[in-house]
Design a protein around this motif. Structure first.
Motif, PDB file in Angstrom:
ATOM      1  N   LYS A  51       0.872  -0.835  -0.190  1.00  0.00           N
ATOM      2  CA  LYS A  51      -0.161   0.245   0.132  1.00  0.00           C
ATOM      3  C   LYS A  51       0.999   1.247   0.009  1.00  0.00           C
ATOM      4  CE  LYS A  51      -4.444  -1.475   0.408  1.00  0.00           C
ATOM      5  NZ  LYS A  51      -5.349  -1.361  -0.708  1.00  0.00           N
ATOM      6  N   ALA A  52       1.797   1.303   0.507  1.00  0.00           N
ATOM      7  CA  ALA A  52       2.814   2.327   0.801  1.00  0.00           C
ATOM      8  C   ALA A  52       3.512   2.552  -0.652  1.00  0.00           C
ATOM      9  CB  ALA A  52       4.115   1.902   1.701  1.00  0.00           C
ATOM     10  N   ARG A  53       3.883   1.547  -1.295  1.00  0.00           N
ATOM     11  CA  ARG A  53       4.386   1.423  -2.688  1.00  0.00           C
ATOM     12  C   ARG A  53       3.293   2.382  -3.786  1.00  0.00           C
ATOM     13  NH1 ARG A  53       9.420  -0.016  -5.400  1.00  0.00           N
ATOM     14  NH2 ARG A  53       8.973   1.380  -7.111  1.00  0.00           N
ATOM     15  N   GLU A  54       1.959   1.929  -3.452  1.00  0.00           N
ATOM     16  CA  GLU A  54       0.880   2.366  -4.366  1.00  0.00           C
ATOM     17  C   GLU A  54       0.948   4.006  -4.058  1.00  0.00           C
ATOM     18  OE1 GLU A  54      -2.623   0.350  -3.572  1.00  0.00           O
ATOM     19  OE2 GLU A  54      -1.782  -1.659  -3.991  1.00  0.00           O
ATOM     20  N   LEU A  55       1.082   4.388  -2.862  1.00  0.00           N
ATOM     21  CA  LEU A  55       1.105   5.845  -2.408  1.00  0.00           C
ATOM     22  C   LEU A  55       2.037   6.496  -3.123  1.00  0.00           C
ATOM     23  CD1 LEU A  55      -1.099   7.605  -0.977  1.00  0.00           C
ATOM     24  CD2 LEU A  55       0.456   7.360   1.152  1.00  0.00           C
ATOM     25  N   PHE A  56       3.345   5.908  -2.856  1.00  0.00           N
ATOM     26  CA  PHE A  56       4.749   6.559  -3.557  1.00  0.00           C
ATOM     27  C   PHE A  56       4.207   6.631  -4.956  1.00  0.00           C
ATOM     28  CE2 PHE A  56       8.721   5.923  -5.461  1.00  0.00           C
ATOM     29  CZ  PHE A  56       9.447   6.869  -4.825  1.00  0.00           C
ATOM     30  N   GLU A  57       3.732   5.796  -5.602  1.00  0.00           N
ATOM     31  CA  GLU A  57       3.833   5.879  -7.242  1.00  0.00           C
ATOM     32  C   GLU A  57       2.622   7.148  -7.369  1.00  0.00           C
ATOM     33  OE1 GLU A  57       3.001   1.939  -8.392  1.00  0.00           O
ATOM     34  OE2 GLU A  57       5.123   1.467  -8.118  1.00  0.00           O
ATOM     35  N   ALA A  58       1.613   6.947  -6.757  1.00  0.00           N
ATOM     36  CA  ALA A  58       0.529   7.977  -6.813  1.00  0.00           C
ATOM     37  C   ALA A  58       1.110   9.404  -6.575  1.00  0.00           C
ATOM     38  CB  ALA A  58      -0.799   7.835  -5.783  1.00  0.00           C
ATOM     39  N   MET A  59       1.919   9.534  -5.653  1.00  0.00           N
ATOM     40  CA  MET A  59       2.577  10.680  -5.474  1.00  0.00           C
ATOM     41  C   MET A  59       3.337  11.237  -6.857  1.00  0.00           C
ATOM     42  SD  MET A  59       5.957  11.575  -2.701  1.00  0.00           S
ATOM     43  CE  MET A  59       6.889  10.871  -3.842  1.00  0.00           C
ATOM     44  N   ILE A  60       3.928  10.369  -7.317  1.00  0.00           N
ATOM     45  CA  ILE A  60       4.718  10.829  -8.521  1.00  0.00           C
ATOM     46  C   ILE A  60       3.859  10.877  -9.823  1.00  0.00           C
ATOM     47  CG2 ILE A  60       6.448   9.780 -10.231  1.00  0.00           C
ATOM     48  CD1 ILE A  60       7.590   8.151  -7.992  1.00  0.00           C
ATOM     49  N   ASP A  61       2.748  10.066  -9.703  1.00  0.00           N
ATOM     50  CA  ASP A  61       1.650  10.486 -10.671  1.00  0.00           C
ATOM     51  C   ASP A  61       1.250  11.822 -10.687  1.00  0.00           C
ATOM     52  OD1 ASP A  61       2.283   7.874 -11.927  1.00  0.00           O
ATOM     53  OD2 ASP A  61       0.439   7.130 -10.764  1.00  0.00           O
TER      54      ASP A  61
END
Length: 391
Positions: A51-61
């Motif tokens: 979930k943390a990884r998903e949020l990290f990628e969402a931040m970049i997106d």
């Protein structure tokens, strides 16, 4: 963005994300990397690295550039969950990302995760990697290593790390270093080494704190050095060190082990006079001491105290109660503990039933053994992972 900061600090994880999603829907919303870093770190603490990884990628997106802090939070999330392959992979990814090269904090966080999982060989890899990159360990890194080596009773490694720390510039040992080394020696019964350690750190100008004295009291108590323990208590009183719940728990346990019920009870009363709320640890020490002295009526007094207090009880306390009653042969009282657990909303576990089983076996009570075995099996079966259906 101050409102967002308060949201992150103020509520539970689910509420955090509900509010965060609500904020993202507002017209005035602008992505803010600091909020993402805090949420990624929280997910890491809750063992939700994917979930943390998903949020990290969402931040970049959303247009936020990845930073050393956001990467470090993600590395920590994987490290906390023991997913070291992914954590190490991210570390390499950081090295190839502009302005995101790992720093001493990144390495220290990952080292701590490896130490908690006893992955000592991985720690050496990280330390070598730091040296190759020209990154020097700081006080936090060294203290983490010293504390973990001490807890693992790896005294040679602990002392070698301390020597290395002393050789570093701008990396002087502090009270945390002293406490970790003292706890390691004291906890393993090496009282003389603990005392030498205390003297050396003090002579170098490091002042003890309340944790230092708690370590001394605990170590002396467990070693049966009651005269030295009393000397520490007198010193604390003379120099006005305020006792914490840990101090009281250590002293109450020590007097209980020594069979000095009068002094133990005095400390328990003093604790309440000082408005320090007893914990399950306190109550377990009282129960064990009364059991050791063969005083079941005194245990009844502890239970009456609980009834008139708002102390939160856990399974560990009830298991202690079961063990003590079983050893004294108070089987009716031992059985009543199960009813008390149900009343307090605390479920018996495998340890509860194994403890009862041993008590009944020791007295040759075969019919009771059979009943408890069935209860034990039901607990063990309920905890087995369920098979997924084939369809």
């Amino acid at each position: 963005m101050l409102a967002c900061e308060l949201v992150v600090r103020g509520f539970g994880l689910t509420v955090h994300f509900q509010v965060f999603e609500l904020l993202r829907e507002q017209l005035w919303y602008r992505p803010y990397p600091g909020i993402y870093v805090k949420l990624i770190a929280m997910l890491g603490k809750c063992k939700q690295p994917e979930k943390a990884r998903e949020l990290f990628e969402a931040m970049i997106d959303e247009g936020c550039a990845s930073t050393r802090e956001s990467y470090t939070a993600l590395v920590s999330a994987y490290g906390r969950s023991g997913l070291f392959e992914k954590a190490f992979s991210l570390l390499e990814e950081m090295k190839g990302t502009a302005d995101c090269y790992p720093d001493v904090q990144t390495y220290s966080i990952l080292i701590k995760s490896c130490l908690q999982a006893f992955a000592f060989e991985k720690v050496q890899v990280l330390l070598s990697d730091m040296a190759a990159s020209g990154i020097r360990p700081n006080v936090v890194t060294y203290n983490t290593l010293i504390d973990s080596y001490g807890k693992a009773k790896m005294f040679m490694e602990m002392e070698a790390t301390l020597v290395q720390m002393l050789s570093e510039q701008n990396c002087a040992p502090d009270v945390w270093t002293m406490n970790s080394a003292m706890r390691a020696f004291g906890g393993s019964g090496q009282i003389e080494m603990m005392e030498k350690c205390y003297d050396k750190f003090q002579s170098s100008g490091i002042e003890p704190n309340i944790k230092t004295f708690n370590i001394l009291l605990d170590s002396y108590g467990k070693a049966g050095e009651y005269q030295k323990m009393s000397a520490v208590m007198e010193y604390m009183q003379k120099y006005h060190y305020s006792w914490t719940i840990v101090t009281y728990n250590v002293v109450i346990d020590a007097f209980g082990r020594a069979g000095d019920l009068k002094q133990m009870e005095y400390m328990f009363r003093l604790m309440q006079t000082e408005k320090i709320k007893p914990s399950c640890v306190t109550l377990c020490s009282l129960v064990r001491a009364y059991g050791q002295a063969g005083r079941p009526e005194k245990i009844g007094g502890v239970l009456r105290f609980i009834e008139n207090s708002d102390t939160m009880l856990d399974t560990v306390f009830f298991n202690c109660l079961v063990d003590v009653y079983g050893k004294m042969g108070c089987f009716a009282e031992m059985k009543e503990v199960l009813e008390l657990m149900e009343e307090k909303g605390c479920k018996p576990d495998a340890i509860t039933y194994r403890t009862m089983l041993k008590a009944y076996k020791d007295r040759g009570m075969s019919s009771h053994v059979k009943q408890v075995l069935e209860l034990l099996r039901s607990v063990e079966v309920s905890r087995m992972p369920r098979k997924k259906p084939d369809f």
